[in-house]
Design a protein around this motif. Structure first.
Motif, PDB file in Angstrom:
ATOM      1  N   ALA A  55      42.958  -7.379  -3.877  1.00  0.00           N
ATOM      2  CA  ALA A  55      43.043  -5.958  -3.590  1.00  0.00           C
ATOM      3  C   ALA A  55      43.433  -5.170  -4.831  1.00  0.00           C
ATOM      4  O   ALA A  55      42.914  -4.067  -5.072  1.00  0.00           O
ATOM      5  CB  ALA A  55      44.044  -5.718  -2.467  1.00  0.00           C
ATOM      6  N   ALA A  56      44.323  -5.720  -5.655  1.00  0.00           N
ATOM      7  CA  ALA A  56      44.808  -5.000  -6.829  1.00  0.00           C
ATOM      8  C   ALA A  56      43.793  -5.014  -7.962  1.00  0.00           C
ATOM      9  O   ALA A  56      43.567  -3.986  -8.630  1.00  0.00           O
ATOM     10  CB  ALA A  56      46.135  -5.602  -7.289  1.00  0.00           C
ATOM     11  N   LEU A  57      43.159  -6.166  -8.186  1.00  0.00           N
ATOM     12  CA  LEU A  57      42.284  -6.314  -9.348  1.00  0.00           C
ATOM     13  C   LEU A  57      40.802  -6.105  -9.035  1.00  0.00           C
ATOM     14  O   LEU A  57      40.010  -5.912  -9.950  1.00  0.00           O
ATOM     15  CB  LEU A  57      42.476  -7.719  -9.957  1.00  0.00           C
ATOM     16  CG  LEU A  57      43.905  -8.072 -10.354  1.00  0.00           C
ATOM     17  CD1 LEU A  57      43.976  -9.515 -10.846  1.00  0.00           C
ATOM     18  CD2 LEU A  57      44.423  -7.112 -11.413  1.00  0.00           C
ATOM     19  N   GLY A  58      40.450  -6.133  -7.766  1.00  0.00           N
ATOM     20  CA  GLY A  58      39.036  -6.045  -7.398  1.00  0.00           C
ATOM     21  C   GLY A  58      38.421  -7.429  -7.359  1.00  0.00           C
ATOM     22  O   GLY A  58      38.870  -8.348  -8.054  1.00  0.00           O
ATOM     23  N   ALA A  59      37.398  -7.589  -6.552  1.00  0.00           N
ATOM     24  CA  ALA A  59      36.764  -8.899  -6.424  1.00  0.00           C
ATOM     25  C   ALA A  59      35.482  -8.766  -5.618  1.00  0.00           C
ATOM     26  O   ALA A  59      35.225  -7.732  -4.977  1.00  0.00           O
ATOM     27  CB  ALA A  59      37.713  -9.887  -5.743  1.00  0.00           C
ATOM     28  N   SER A  60      34.677  -9.817  -5.665  1.00  0.00           N
ATOM     29  CA  SER A  60      33.521  -9.943  -4.783  1.00  0.00           C
ATOM     30  C   SER A  60      33.837 -11.062  -3.804  1.00  0.00           C
ATOM     31  O   SER A  60      34.042 -12.215  -4.212  1.00  0.00           O
ATOM     32  CB  SER A  60      32.250 -10.274  -5.581  1.00  0.00           C
ATOM     33  OG  SER A  60      31.165 -10.495  -4.701  1.00  0.00           O
ATOM     34  N   VAL A  61      33.932 -10.729  -2.524  1.00  0.00           N
ATOM     35  CA  VAL A  61      34.387 -11.713  -1.544  1.00  0.00           C
ATOM     36  C   VAL A  61      33.376 -11.835  -0.406  1.00  0.00           C
ATOM     37  O   VAL A  61      32.562 -10.936  -0.168  1.00  0.00           O
ATOM     38  CB  VAL A  61      35.774 -11.330  -0.982  1.00  0.00           C
ATOM     39  CG1 VAL A  61      36.811 -11.258  -2.099  1.00  0.00           C
ATOM     40  CG2 VAL A  61      35.705 -10.010  -0.239  1.00  0.00           C
ATOM     41  N   ALA A  62      33.451 -12.945   0.295  1.00  0.00           N
ATOM     42  CA  ALA A  62      32.569 -13.196   1.432  1.00  0.00           C
ATOM     43  C   ALA A  62      33.151 -12.537   2.684  1.00  0.00           C
ATOM     44  O   ALA A  62      34.370 -12.484   2.872  1.00  0.00           O
ATOM     45  CB  ALA A  62      32.397 -14.692   1.651  1.00  0.00           C
ATOM     46  N   VAL A  63      32.260 -12.032   3.535  1.00  0.00           N
ATOM     47  CA  VAL A  63      32.670 -11.475   4.822  1.00  0.00           C
ATOM     48  C   VAL A  63      31.717 -11.997   5.884  1.00  0.00           C
ATOM     49  O   VAL A  63      30.505 -12.078   5.670  1.00  0.00           O
ATOM     50  CB  VAL A  63      32.663  -9.925   4.790  1.00  0.00           C
ATOM     51  CG1 VAL A  63      31.290  -9.380   4.423  1.00  0.00           C
ATOM     52  CG2 VAL A  63      33.096  -9.354   6.150  1.00  0.00           C
ATOM     53  N   GLU A  64      32.265 -12.386   7.019  1.00  0.00           N
ATOM     54  CA  GLU A  64      31.443 -12.887   8.113  1.00  0.00           C
ATOM     55  C   GLU A  64      30.837 -11.707   8.879  1.00  0.00           C
ATOM     56  O   GLU A  64      31.524 -10.725   9.189  1.00  0.00           O
ATOM     57  CB  GLU A  64      32.280 -13.740   9.063  1.00  0.00           C
ATOM     58  CG  GLU A  64      32.665 -15.091   8.506  1.00  0.00           C
ATOM     59  CD  GLU A  64      31.451 -15.995   8.296  1.00  0.00           C
ATOM     60  OE1 GLU A  64      30.502 -15.907   9.088  1.00  0.00           O
ATOM     61  OE2 GLU A  64      31.454 -16.768   7.323  1.00  0.00           O
ATOM     62  N   THR A  65      29.541 -11.825   9.178  1.00  0.00           N
ATOM     63  CA  THR A  65      28.840 -10.844  10.011  1.00  0.00           C
ATOM     64  C   THR A  65      28.172 -11.592  11.153  1.00  0.00           C
ATOM     65  O   THR A  65      28.012 -12.816  11.082  1.00  0.00           O
ATOM     66  CB  THR A  65      27.776 -10.074   9.196  1.00  0.00           C
ATOM     67  OG1 THR A  65      26.613 -10.884   9.059  1.00  0.00           O
ATOM     68  CG2 THR A  65      28.302  -9.681   7.821  1.00  0.00           C
ATOM     69  N   PRO A  66      27.762 -10.902  12.230  1.00  0.00           N
ATOM     70  CA  PRO A  66      27.081 -11.595  13.323  1.00  0.00           C
ATOM     71  C   PRO A  66      25.796 -12.301  12.890  1.00  0.00           C
ATOM     72  O   PRO A  66      25.348 -13.235  13.551  1.00  0.00           O
ATOM     73  CB  PRO A  66      26.774 -10.470  14.321  1.00  0.00           C
ATOM     74  CG  PRO A  66      27.804  -9.442  14.042  1.00  0.00           C
ATOM     75  CD  PRO A  66      28.021  -9.492  12.572  1.00  0.00           C
ATOM     76  N   ALA A  67      25.217 -11.860  11.774  1.00  0.00           N
ATOM     77  CA  ALA A  67      23.992 -12.481  11.285  1.00  0.00           C
ATOM     78  C   ALA A  67      24.274 -13.561  10.247  1.00  0.00           C
ATOM     79  O   ALA A  67      23.352 -14.143   9.688  1.00  0.00           O
ATOM     80  CB  ALA A  67      23.064 -11.421  10.696  1.00  0.00           C
TER      81      ALA A  67
END
Length: 324
Positions: free
Chosen positions: A244-256
């Motif tokens: 959250a502080a430094l920024g990042a590219s993260v995975a997120v679960e979606t219904p698809a």
């Protein structure tokens, strides 16, 4: 309350209604109040009023006379001119008695046609075969034959993933005639409250009439990860303090399935990051969006090294979240 003698009001139509619209209004009311369908004690009288109103207004000549003379038009001799009668006064030229009606039927004392309803309780000569295209078929005994099956509703609970992707579902329904199992196709992108129509799976029609339809009302089950509003979906996005502080590219679960979202540096807890078009699909238009809602998490049991680093950060940082 006495029934209205305004035939237009009885049918619920305007005085300038077209013949087609009037027929549609009559069909709807007749289906609702027909005594073979509606067992309410007042339905029979309501049906007679509706039938009388339509019998008059569907005949151009009778409708013209009704418009000219009002509910007492049957008491006015055929050769009376409406304008002359109006000049003579409301009671001028009025004659009691009966006159020939369409199809040779006669009305007594200004009442409904006697052959519409008999004292034995049977409706005799309304041509429902032609009016409803066979929905009410005439029988040789003068009664009414096939009555279409009623439409029915039942609820079907889906997960958010099922609503998103669609597919096949087996549904078991219980009713007065026992249980039955149906294989249902769920279209992709159904929303909470949407109805899925199953043609011919409703109430059974009598005497060979068409069966009614079954409507499955979609209800989305509560989900531990997703919240749905229309076609938009909000998903919780857990983040570490440093992401959250430094920024990042993260995975997120979606219904698809899994997607990736870019977290800007300095993202606070509760911030929503939009993934356009990743909500529920829309077969007829723009799909919904998915919103990844940041939730900053801390290690529940930090290691010695993690604790040392947090203590070091606390010593050098001037950030005060309560002073913002």
């Amino acid at each position: 309350m006495a029934p209205s003698r305004d035939f237009y009001a009885t049918l619920g139509v305007a005085r300038d209604v077209s013949a087609d619209d009037m027929q549609r209004a009559y069909r709807k009311l007749a289906r609702t109040y027909h005594p073979d369908v509606n067992k309410d004690p007042g339905a029979e009288e309501r049906f007679k009023d509706i039938s009388e109103a339509y019998d008059v207004l569907s005949d151009p000549e009778q409708r013209h006379r009704y418009d000219a003379f009002g509910p007492d038009f049957r008491d006015v001799p055929p050769d009376v001119d409406p304008q002359a009668r109006a000049r003579a006064g409301a009671d001028g030229g009025r004659t009691r008695g009966s006159r020939g009606e369409r199809g040779g039927r006669a009305r007594r004392g200004g009442g409904p046609p006697e052959d519409v309803y008999t004292r034995s309780g049977g409706f005799q000569d309304i041509d429902f075969e032609s009016m409803f295209g066979g929905v009410f078929g005439g029988r040789s005994d003068g009664g009414f034959g096939p009555i279409p099956g009623a439409d029915q509703e039942a609820e079907i609970e889906l997960t958010v993933e099922e609503a998103h992707t669609g597919g096949r579902r087996t549904v078991t329904l219980s009713g007065p005639d026992g249980s039955r199992t149906l294989n249902v196709t769920i279209p992709p992108g159904v929303t909470d409250g949407q109805r899925i129509r199953l043609s011919g799976q409703g109430g059974r029609g009598g005497d060979g009439a068409t069966d009614g339809d079954l409507y499955l009302v979609v209800r989305l089950a509560p989900h531990p990860r997703y919240r749905v509003a229309g076609r938009d979906i909000t998903a919780t996005l857990p983040l570490t303090p440093w992401e959250a502080a430094l920024g990042a590219s993260v995975a997120v679960e979606t219904p698809a399935g899994e997607a990736r979202v870019r977290v800007p540096a300095g993202t606070p807890s509760g911030r929503r990051l939009r993934l356009a078009g990743r909500g529920l699909p829309n077969p007829r238009g723009r799909p919904g969006d998915l919103y990844a809602e940041a939730r900053i998490m801390v290690p529940p049991e930090p290691s010695d090294e993690e604790r040392r680093l947090f203590e070091q950060l606390a010593a050098v940082s001037t950030f005060d979240p309560r002073g913002q």
